[in-house]
Design a protein around this motif. Structure first.
Motif, PDB file in Angstrom:
ATOM      1  N   ASN A 287     -47.145  15.972   8.015  1.00  0.00           N
ATOM      2  CA  ASN A 287     -48.174  15.125   7.399  1.00  0.00           C
ATOM      3  C   ASN A 287     -48.910  14.302   8.453  1.00  0.00           C
ATOM      4  O   ASN A 287     -48.703  13.088   8.551  1.00  0.00           O
ATOM      5  N   PRO A 288     -49.750  14.936   9.250  1.00  0.00           N
ATOM      6  CA  PRO A 288     -50.518  14.175  10.253  1.00  0.00           C
ATOM      7  C   PRO A 288     -51.469  13.199   9.578  1.00  0.00           C
ATOM      8  O   PRO A 288     -52.146  13.543   8.612  1.00  0.00           O
ATOM      9  N   ARG A 289     -51.485  11.971  10.085  1.00  0.00           N
ATOM     10  CA  ARG A 289     -52.241  10.904   9.440  1.00  0.00           C
ATOM     11  C   ARG A 289     -53.617  10.674  10.036  1.00  0.00           C
ATOM     12  O   ARG A 289     -54.526  10.193   9.351  1.00  0.00           O
TER      13      ARG A 289
ATOM     14  N   ASP B 154     -52.065  11.575  15.610  1.00  0.00           N
ATOM     15  CA  ASP B 154     -51.104  12.573  15.148  1.00  0.00           C
ATOM     16  C   ASP B 154     -51.593  13.990  15.417  1.00  0.00           C
ATOM     17  O   ASP B 154     -50.845  14.841  15.915  1.00  0.00           O
ATOM     18  N   HIS B 155     -52.846  14.258  15.076  1.00  0.00           N
ATOM     19  CA  HIS B 155     -53.394  15.594  15.294  1.00  0.00           C
ATOM     20  C   HIS B 155     -53.380  15.949  16.778  1.00  0.00           C
ATOM     21  O   HIS B 155     -53.081  17.088  17.152  1.00  0.00           O
ATOM     22  N   TYR B 156     -53.696  14.976  17.616  1.00  0.00           N
ATOM     23  CA  TYR B 156     -53.716  15.227  19.057  1.00  0.00           C
ATOM     24  C   TYR B 156     -52.308  15.512  19.564  1.00  0.00           C
ATOM     25  O   TYR B 156     -52.102  16.404  20.393  1.00  0.00           O
ATOM     26  N   ALA B 157     -51.339  14.762  19.062  1.00  0.00           N
ATOM     27  CA  ALA B 157     -49.953  14.968  19.494  1.00  0.00           C
ATOM     28  C   ALA B 157     -49.444  16.343  19.081  1.00  0.00           C
ATOM     29  O   ALA B 157     -48.707  16.998  19.832  1.00  0.00           O
ATOM     30  N   LEU B 158     -49.846  16.798  17.903  1.00  0.00           N
ATOM     31  CA  LEU B 158     -49.358  18.075  17.392  1.00  0.00           C
ATOM     32  C   LEU B 158     -50.009  19.279  18.072  1.00  0.00           C
ATOM     33  O   LEU B 158     -49.552  20.412  17.887  1.00  0.00           O
TER      34      LEU B 158
END
Length: 247
Positions: A193-195, A199-203
């Motif tokens: 559940n990227p917020r 989060d998106h960058y980390a994933l």
């Protein structure tokens, strides 16, 4: 020198990456504290990669969609409520509160964080951004006209006349606040559940932050992109709103 005046020629020409470069502005580099990172002061593959990444993730988070309307309304209600409560029949600084309200919208998509209208940390953060904007619009613009001054003037003169040390101080302060936020953020990262942008960058490369933080190059890119989003987004929108109110 080649001058293009036909719309179709211009459109065709700028589809070629060879002529879509931009000059490297020294003032932006100073405030950004990064080389070849972000979107404001880059071109070529770096610019295309960062731009595509940001647009893709911002689209997923609601940019340009009705889903973002609730967030905008929340900030507008907060701002109007504060003005009615605390700013009637008394002088007040409108700029700080508008910047915070606009910045909150961008900040929620970037880091799932918002500040209350009277939050000292939030006001300080966005006031520092305003100081950076004022810095790049001040005497330092002379260095864009005469860039050779960077090479011939000693540091103490650069600091005295152009306030380079002040610009670095503001930029480092913003980056330090961002680093603290990112470190806290990654502790609660849920891959399912990227917020937000962080989060998106980390994933994108989960194997590259084994110690709950990014490797140096990834951190540099993320800091620069966050900085660019806030500077380019909050300042332009907030300035437009102030012009609407004043006129």
């Amino acid at each position: 020198m080649v001058v293009l005046t036909d719309y179709h020629q211009i459109k065709k020409a700028f589809q070629h990456s060879d002529i879509t470069g931009r000059s490297q502005k020294s003032t932006v580099k100073i405030c950004q504290c990064f080389e070849d990172a972000g979107v404001i002061n880059t071109d070529g593959d770096i610019w295309e990669r960062n731009r595509s990444c940001l647009l893709s993730h911002l689209g997923k988070l609601g940019m340009g969609k009705a889903a973002l309307e609730g967030c905008i309304q929340t900030e507008a209600i907060m701002l109007i409520g504060h003005l009615e409560k605390s700013c009637v029949n008394t002088p007040f600084l409108l700029e700080a509160f508008i910047n915070l309200a606009v910045g909150n919208i961008i900040w929620q998509m970037t880091a799932s964080k918002r500040y209350d209208i009277e939050d000292e940390e939030g006001l300080h953060y966005f006031q520092t951004l305003n100081k950076i904007v004022a810095f790049v619009q001040g005497n330092i613009l002379i260095l864009e006209v005469f860039p050779f001054l960077f090479k011939i003037l000693p540091t103490f003169i650069m600091n005295k006349v152009f306030k380079l040390d002040v610009g670095f101080k503001y930029a480092k302060e913003i980056n330090k606040l961002s680093e603290i936020l990112i470190r806290e953020h990654l502790k609660s990262l849920d891959p399912e559940n990227p917020r937000d942008i962080i989060d998106h960058y980390a994933l994108l490369h989960p194997e590259r932050y084994p110690n709950r933080f990014f490797v140096e190059n990834d951190a540099k890119e993320l800091f620069a992109n966050m900085f660019d989003l806030l500077i380019a987004g909050s300042e332009t929108v907030a300035t437009t709103i102030r012009w609407i109110i004043y006129t």
